[in-house]
Design a protein around this motif. Structure first.
Motif, PDB file in Angstrom:
ATOM      1  N   PHE A   1       0.875  -1.170   0.000  1.00 21.93           N
ATOM      2  CA  PHE A   1       0.000   0.000   0.000  1.00 21.93           C
ATOM      3  C   PHE A   1       0.903   1.207   0.000  1.00 21.93           C
ATOM      4  CE2 PHE A   1      -1.001  -3.448   2.751  1.00 21.93           C
ATOM      5  CZ  PHE A   1      -0.011  -3.355   3.697  1.00 21.93           C
ATOM      6  N   GLU A   2       0.332   2.342  -0.446  1.00 18.64           N
ATOM      7  CA  GLU A   2       1.155   3.553  -0.567  1.00 18.64           C
ATOM      8  C   GLU A   2       1.650   4.002   0.810  1.00 18.64           C
ATOM      9  OE1 GLU A   2      -2.813   4.875   0.631  1.00 18.64           O
ATOM     10  OE2 GLU A   2      -2.100   3.396  -0.803  1.00 18.64           O
ATOM     11  N   GLU A   3       2.780   4.729   0.796  1.00 24.39           N
ATOM     12  CA  GLU A   3       3.299   5.288   2.058  1.00 24.39           C
ATOM     13  C   GLU A   3       2.263   6.254   2.620  1.00 24.39           C
ATOM     14  OE1 GLU A   3       6.371   5.300   4.007  1.00 24.39           O
ATOM     15  OE2 GLU A   3       6.336   3.312   3.098  1.00 24.39           O
ATOM     16  N   VAL A   4       2.133   6.257   3.910  1.00 25.55           N
ATOM     17  CA  VAL A   4       1.119   7.124   4.525  1.00 25.55           C
ATOM     18  C   VAL A   4       1.599   8.576   4.517  1.00 25.55           C
ATOM     19  CG1 VAL A   4       2.084   6.687   6.808  1.00 25.55           C
ATOM     20  CG2 VAL A   4      -0.246   7.469   6.609  1.00 25.55           C
ATOM     21  N   LYS A   5       0.634   9.500   4.274  1.00 21.22           N
ATOM     22  CA  LYS A   5       0.981  10.934   4.314  1.00 21.22           C
ATOM     23  C   LYS A   5       0.306  11.545   5.540  1.00 21.22           C
ATOM     24  CE  LYS A   5       1.495  11.712  -0.633  1.00 21.22           C
ATOM     25  NZ  LYS A   5       1.117  10.393  -1.107  1.00 21.22           N
ATOM     26  N   PRO A   6       1.093  11.898   6.568  1.00 22.84           N
ATOM     27  CA  PRO A   6       0.468  12.498   7.747  1.00 22.84           C
ATOM     28  C   PRO A   6      -0.143  13.855   7.402  1.00 22.84           C
ATOM     29  CG  PRO A   6       2.829  12.154   8.080  1.00 22.84           C
ATOM     30  CD  PRO A   6       2.543  11.783   6.673  1.00 22.84           C
ATOM     31  N   MET A   7      -1.244  14.174   8.063  1.00 24.12           N
ATOM     32  CA  MET A   7      -1.957  15.436   7.798  1.00 24.12           C
ATOM     33  C   MET A   7      -1.626  16.480   8.855  1.00 24.12           C
ATOM     34  SD  MET A   7      -4.074  15.211   5.224  1.00 24.12           S
ATOM     35  CE  MET A   7      -4.870  14.056   4.160  1.00 24.12           C
ATOM     36  N   VAL A   8      -1.525  16.035  10.111  1.00 23.44           N
ATOM     37  CA  VAL A   8      -1.379  16.968  11.230  1.00 23.44           C
ATOM     38  C   VAL A   8      -0.056  16.688  11.931  1.00 23.44           C
ATOM     39  CG1 VAL A   8      -2.355  17.601  13.460  1.00 23.44           C
ATOM     40  CG2 VAL A   8      -3.855  17.101  11.564  1.00 23.44           C
ATOM     41  N   PHE A   9       0.685  17.736  12.248  1.00 20.37           N
ATOM     42  CA  PHE A   9       1.969  17.567  12.937  1.00 20.37           C
ATOM     43  C   PHE A   9       1.898  18.233  14.306  1.00 20.37           C
ATOM     44  CE2 PHE A   9       2.772  17.250   8.485  1.00 20.37           C
ATOM     45  CZ  PHE A   9       3.685  16.199   8.393  1.00 20.37           C
ATOM     46  N   ALA A  10       2.527  17.590  15.297  1.00 18.83           N
ATOM     47  CA  ALA A  10       2.583  18.199  16.623  1.00 18.83           C
ATOM     48  C   ALA A  10       3.834  17.693  17.317  1.00 18.83           C
ATOM     49  CB  ALA A  10       1.342  17.839  17.427  1.00 18.83           C
ATOM     50  N   GLY A  11       4.369  18.495  18.215  1.00 22.48           N
ATOM     51  CA  GLY A  11       5.527  18.058  18.998  1.00 22.48           C
ATOM     52  C   GLY A  11       5.045  17.275  20.205  1.00 22.48           C
ATOM     53  N   VAL A  12       5.660  16.121  20.477  1.00 20.33           N
ATOM     54  CA  VAL A  12       5.311  15.333  21.665  1.00 20.33           C
ATOM     55  C   VAL A  12       6.548  15.302  22.561  1.00 20.33           C
ATOM     56  CG1 VAL A  12       4.697  13.028  22.492  1.00 20.33           C
ATOM     57  CG2 VAL A  12       3.614  13.933  20.454  1.00 20.33           C
ATOM     58  N   TYR A  13       6.399  15.828  23.787  1.00 22.57           N
ATOM     59  CA  TYR A  13       7.542  15.936  24.705  1.00 22.57           C
ATOM     60  C   TYR A  13       7.211  15.246  26.014  1.00 22.57           C
ATOM     61  CZ  TYR A  13       9.212  19.571  21.576  1.00 22.57           C
ATOM     62  OH  TYR A  13       9.652  20.240  20.471  1.00 22.57           O
ATOM     63  N   PRO A  14       8.197  14.547  26.623  1.00 21.12           N
ATOM     64  CA  PRO A  14       7.935  13.960  27.941  1.00 21.12           C
ATOM     65  C   PRO A  14       7.857  15.072  28.993  1.00 21.12           C
ATOM     66  CG  PRO A  14      10.216  13.587  27.294  1.00 21.12           C
ATOM     67  CD  PRO A  14       9.552  14.271  26.134  1.00 21.12           C
ATOM     68  N   ILE A  15       6.914  14.951  29.938  1.00 17.99           N
ATOM     69  CA  ILE A  15       6.793  15.977  30.980  1.00 17.99           C
ATOM     70  C   ILE A  15       8.049  15.967  31.846  1.00 17.99           C
ATOM     71  CG2 ILE A  15       5.541  16.443  33.133  1.00 17.99           C
ATOM     72  CD1 ILE A  15       2.978  16.101  31.566  1.00 17.99           C
ATOM     73  N   ASP A  16       8.587  14.777  32.094  1.00 15.56           N
ATOM     74  CA  ASP A  16       9.834  14.664  32.842  1.00 15.56           C
ATOM     75  C   ASP A  16      10.940  14.351  31.821  1.00 15.56           C
ATOM     76  OD1 ASP A  16      11.872  14.192  34.528  1.00 15.56           O
ATOM     77  OD2 ASP A  16      10.852  12.706  35.784  1.00 15.56           O
ATOM     78  N   SER A  17      11.929  15.243  31.707  1.00 17.34           N
ATOM     79  CA  SER A  17      12.921  15.089  30.623  1.00 17.34           C
ATOM     80  C   SER A  17      13.722  13.785  30.723  1.00 17.34           C
ATOM     81  CB  SER A  17      13.870  16.283  30.598  1.00 17.34           C
ATOM     82  OG  SER A  17      14.460  16.429  31.868  1.00 17.34           O
ATOM     83  N   GLU A  18      13.722  13.139  31.894  1.00 16.74           N
ATOM     84  CA  GLU A  18      14.451  11.876  32.027  1.00 16.74           C
ATOM     85  C   GLU A  18      13.762  10.726  31.279  1.00 16.74           C
ATOM     86  OE1 GLU A  18      14.732  11.331  36.211  1.00 16.74           O
ATOM     87  OE2 GLU A  18      16.165  12.976  36.479  1.00 16.74           O
ATOM     88  N   ASP A  19      12.496  10.931  30.916  1.00 13.27           N
ATOM     89  CA  ASP A  19      11.746   9.867  30.235  1.00 13.27           C
ATOM     90  C   ASP A  19      11.976   9.840  28.715  1.00 13.27           C
ATOM     91  OD1 ASP A  19      10.687   9.185  32.622  1.00 13.27           O
ATOM     92  OD2 ASP A  19       8.766  10.209  32.343  1.00 13.27           O
ATOM     93  N   TYR A  20      12.923  10.658  28.217  1.00 16.45           N
ATOM     94  CA  TYR A  20      13.078  10.793  26.757  1.00 16.45           C
ATOM     95  C   TYR A  20      13.365   9.445  26.082  1.00 16.45           C
ATOM     96  CZ  TYR A  20      14.984  12.202  22.245  1.00 16.45           C
ATOM     97  OH  TYR A  20      15.219  12.323  20.899  1.00 16.45           O
ATOM     98  N   GLU A  21      14.288   8.659  26.634  1.00 14.32           N
ATOM     99  CA  GLU A  21      14.640   7.369  26.021  1.00 14.32           C
ATOM    100  C   GLU A  21      13.461   6.394  26.084  1.00 14.32           C
ATOM    101  OE1 GLU A  21      17.024   6.416  24.055  1.00 14.32           O
ATOM    102  OE2 GLU A  21      17.905   8.408  24.188  1.00 14.32           O
ATOM    103  N   ASP A  22      12.712   6.433  27.202  1.00 11.12           N
ATOM    104  CA  ASP A  22      11.527   5.566  27.317  1.00 11.12           C
ATOM    105  C   ASP A  22      10.496   5.945  26.258  1.00 11.12           C
ATOM    106  OD1 ASP A  22      12.821   4.585  29.460  1.00 11.12           O
ATOM    107  OD2 ASP A  22      11.555   5.507  30.994  1.00 11.12           O
ATOM    108  N   LEU A  23      10.383   7.269  26.028  1.00  4.03           N
ATOM    109  CA  LEU A  23       9.417   7.746  25.031  1.00  4.03           C
ATOM    110  C   LEU A  23       9.825   7.259  23.637  1.00  4.03           C
ATOM    111  CD1 LEU A  23       6.964   9.474  24.257  1.00  4.03           C
ATOM    112  CD2 LEU A  23       8.459  11.441  24.114  1.00  4.03           C
ATOM    113  N   ARG A  24      11.133   7.285  23.344  1.00  2.00           N
ATOM    114  CA  ARG A  24      11.609   6.812  22.036  1.00  2.00           C
ATOM    115  C   ARG A  24      11.247   5.333  21.844  1.00  2.00           C
ATOM    116  NH1 ARG A  24      15.876   8.154  18.568  1.00  2.00           N
ATOM    117  NH2 ARG A  24      16.800   9.638  20.019  1.00  2.00           N
ATOM    118  N   ALA A  25      11.485   4.504  22.883  1.00  2.00           N
ATOM    119  CA  ALA A  25      11.173   3.068  22.780  1.00  2.00           C
ATOM    120  C   ALA A  25       9.666   2.863  22.605  1.00  2.00           C
ATOM    121  CB  ALA A  25      11.667   2.354  24.029  1.00  2.00           C
ATOM    122  N   ALA A  26       8.873   3.665  23.339  1.00  2.00           N
ATOM    123  CA  ALA A  26       7.412   3.541  23.239  1.00  2.00           C
ATOM    124  C   ALA A  26       6.939   3.920  21.842  1.00  2.00           C
ATOM    125  CB  ALA A  26       6.755   4.439  24.285  1.00  2.00           C
ATOM    126  N   MET A  27       7.539   4.969  21.276  1.00  2.00           N
ATOM    127  CA  MET A  27       7.164   5.406  19.922  1.00  2.00           C
ATOM    128  C   MET A  27       7.443   4.308  18.892  1.00  2.00           C
ATOM    129  SD  MET A  27       5.884   8.330  19.348  1.00  2.00           S
ATOM    130  CE  MET A  27       5.606   9.912  20.034  1.00  2.00           C
TER     131      MET A  27
END
Length: 595
Positions: free
Chosen positions: A287-313
């Motif tokens: 199937f064709e590559e998906v084209k996102p319509m809406v963009f937003a920044g997602v940031y961890p509330i606690d900056s120490e969670d950045y690596e966990d957020l990457r794994a979750a993503m």
């Protein structure tokens, strides 16, 4: 192979797909009475709470008809416009589709767009009128709409009820007669199409696929062609309510494979699986590559969670291929990701899943769309983030994405729907009466205008009757400006927005008023300003908290009081130079919900 039928269920949101799927599973005795519950295929808590399907779900049913055993592979798909990518992937693994229409509501926008998806893929379409048990069902009127839409005869339309189970037996017989068996060559080299995948913390990545050609045995060495990974098929099997291991999968079967793949990056939806020793010629047209319509920044509330957020993503992207993300950083919020979503509901669901499935609290910035910026030198840039915009003096013009929106509503609400669309800079291209009291309006409008609150407003002015569907048609020139929010002269990058020139003043004023309520008072005055380029268009001031320094002066000359006040003023000025303003989390969220 001639007794396999692969089909999916498509419909607008809330037309009873999942309930009808429950009855099909009951009639074919795929699940026992003890396991039966409402919307049995919707296994996420979120799906049950909201009553919507978010993920497509595949399940295998065995059915006996005229003394022969048939295998029916059913895929239940979502109905909301934000999850249409899930539908397009399910359709790629099927030969037929049940088009479900609610007998009380008639055809709605998503019915039409899902139908077009199915027709493009040459699927056999079986129209079904659902909810026939309700007293306000209008079968004749809705049948006329279906005949107009797909040009079938009245006898082709089946009548059923997901709640009572009426007409389900006949529906199964029709699937066996009408849906073609899968075509493929069992003797050819193995070729399988991955249409979905999930991450299991104990077993690694589990890929769901359809065998297009050849056959796969347990223990074979297989190769994933897009990522070039080679693995041993440790377990293969069929998708029943739970996974059902098998020794062999043949052409036309739909099943799963577990190879103990630990990282999510190694499996891509739409990839082709083949044998390591005897590979097939090339990739299947996925199937064709998906084209996102809406963009937003997602940031961890606690900056120490950045690596966990990457794994979750990574794990979420495996389960939901329409999510795209890349790392970015912001002066106000630290490190995070710029994510692409298919719509606002999609964004909300991802945020909720991060919280529930991975226990990560995130904050999402103002959603925006991607723009094409042309400079005086003739260069062009694609800008997803307002802070990435070049200097105003360098920009020649900006193009914004345009969509074609289809709105189907009752004719009583035409006036309000039209004025809402005009307000959002929409242009009416045509209107078409489907019946005497239902009208289809087609508008051309900027995508950036519908990102905020368009859908909610549309639902409220039409008392929930209007249905909405859209697709992107291209870009157009627009008079767009970047609105910056300054606190004491410092720009807060997370609150910047690209906005049409006509709306900038009112939007800027509303943001400033909202921030004044939410930012706590400090020891010094805080100036909140909205600016377009170098021009300030709105200002609010959060007054300083002041100590009463003149309380100890009783009587005496006025100059004593003035001296103390001047001293305090100097102190405040000095404090303003070193003090910085913390923007509370709720301020970011409040800007999203300005209405």
């Amino acid at each position: 192979m001639k007794n396999i039928r692969n089909f999916c269920i498509i419909a607008h949101i809330d037309h009873g797909k999942s309930t009808l799927a429950d009855r099909l599973l009951q009639v074919t005795q795929t699940i026992s009475e003890r396991e039966m519950k409402a919307q049995v295929l919707d296994d996420m808590d979120l799906e049950k709470e909201r009553g919507i399907t978010i993920k497509s779900h595949a399940i295998r049913m065995d059915y006996q008809y005229k003394g022969e055993e048939y295998i029916l592979n059913l895929i239940d798909t979502p109905g909301h416009v934000d999850f249409s990518y899930e539908v397009s992937r399910s359709i790629a693994a099927c030969e037929g589709a049940l088009l479900i229409v609610d007998a009380t509501q008639g055809i709605q926008a998503q019915t039409i767009s899902n139908l077009y998806l199915a027709i493009e893929n040459d699927l056999e379409i079986i129209p079904v009128l659902n909810k026939m048990d309700l007293p306000n069902a209008m079968p004749e009127v809705v049948e006329d709409q279906i005949i107009d839409l797909i040009g079938c005869s009245r006898e082709d339309i089946l009548r059923a009820s997901g709640k009572t189970g009426e007409g389900v037996d006949f529906l199964l017989e029709t699937i066996i007669h009408k849906v073609p068996a899968p075509v493929g060559d069992p003797k050819a080299p193995l070729q399988c199409l991955i249409f979905d995948s999930v991450f299991n913390p104990f077993r690694g990545v589990i890929a769901y696929f359809k065998v297009v050609n050849g056959e796969m045995n347990k223990g074979d060495w297989v190769k994933f062609m897009a990522t070039q990974g080679e693995y041993k098929a440790e377990e293969i099997g069929f998708l029943r309510l739970n996974m059902d291991p098998a020794k062999k999968l043949s052409t036309g079967d739909v099943g799963y494979i577990i190879c103990s793949i630990k990282t999510a990056k190694e499996v891509k939806v739409g990839d082709t699986i083949t044998h390591k020793e005897n590979p097939c010629e090339g990739l299947i047209d996925g199937f064709e590559e998906v084209k996102p319509m809406v963009f937003a920044g997602v940031y961890p509330i606690d900056s120490e969670d950045y690596e966990d957020l990457r794994a979750a993503m990574e794990k979420l992207q495996l389960n939901d291929a329409s999510l795209t993300y890349e790392p970015e950083s912001s002066a106000a919020l630290g490190f995070g990701f710029r994510c692409g979503f298919l719509g606002l509901l999609h964004m909300e669901i991802i945020q909720e899943r991060l919280d529930r499935e991975f226990s990560i609290n995130v904050i999402t910035t103002v959603p925006n769309v991607s723009y094409i910026v042309h400079t005086h030198k003739g260069e062009e840039y694609e800008v997803y983030n307002p802070s990435g915009l070049p200097e105003v003096t360098l920009v020649d013009y900006i193009e914004e994405p345009v969509i074609q929106a289809q709105i189907i509503t009752k004719s009583d609400y035409i006036g309000q729907v039209m004025s809402l669309c005009m307000e959002k800079r929409g242009v009416l291209s045509h209107q078409n009466y489907l019946t005497t009291d239902r009208v289809e309006l087609t508008f051309s409008m900027p995508l950036g205008e519908i990102v905020f609150d368009f859908y909610d407003k549309l639902k409220s002015i039409s008392k929930g009757y209007a249905s909405f569907d859209y697709h992107q048609t291209g870009h157009q020139r627009a008079k767009l400006v970047r609105l910056d929010i300054l606190l004491n002269g410092e720009m807060v990058d997370a609150l910047s927005a690209l906005i049409h020139f006509d709306n900038a003043q009112t939007f800027g004023r509303r943001v400033c008023e909202k921030l004044k309520e939410l930012i706590p008072r400090q020891q010094f005055d805080i100036a909140i300003q909205a600016a377009v380029g170098a021009k300030i268009i709105s200002r609010e001031t959060v007054k300083a908290v002041r100590k009463d320094v003149t309380a100890k002066c009783y009587g005496g000359d006025i100059s004593r009081k003035r001296k103390l006040l001047e001293k305090q003023k100097k102190g405040k000025k000095r404090m303003k130079q070193v003090g910085n303003v913390e923007v509370p989390q709720k301020a970011f969220l409040a800007v999203l919900k300005l209405d």
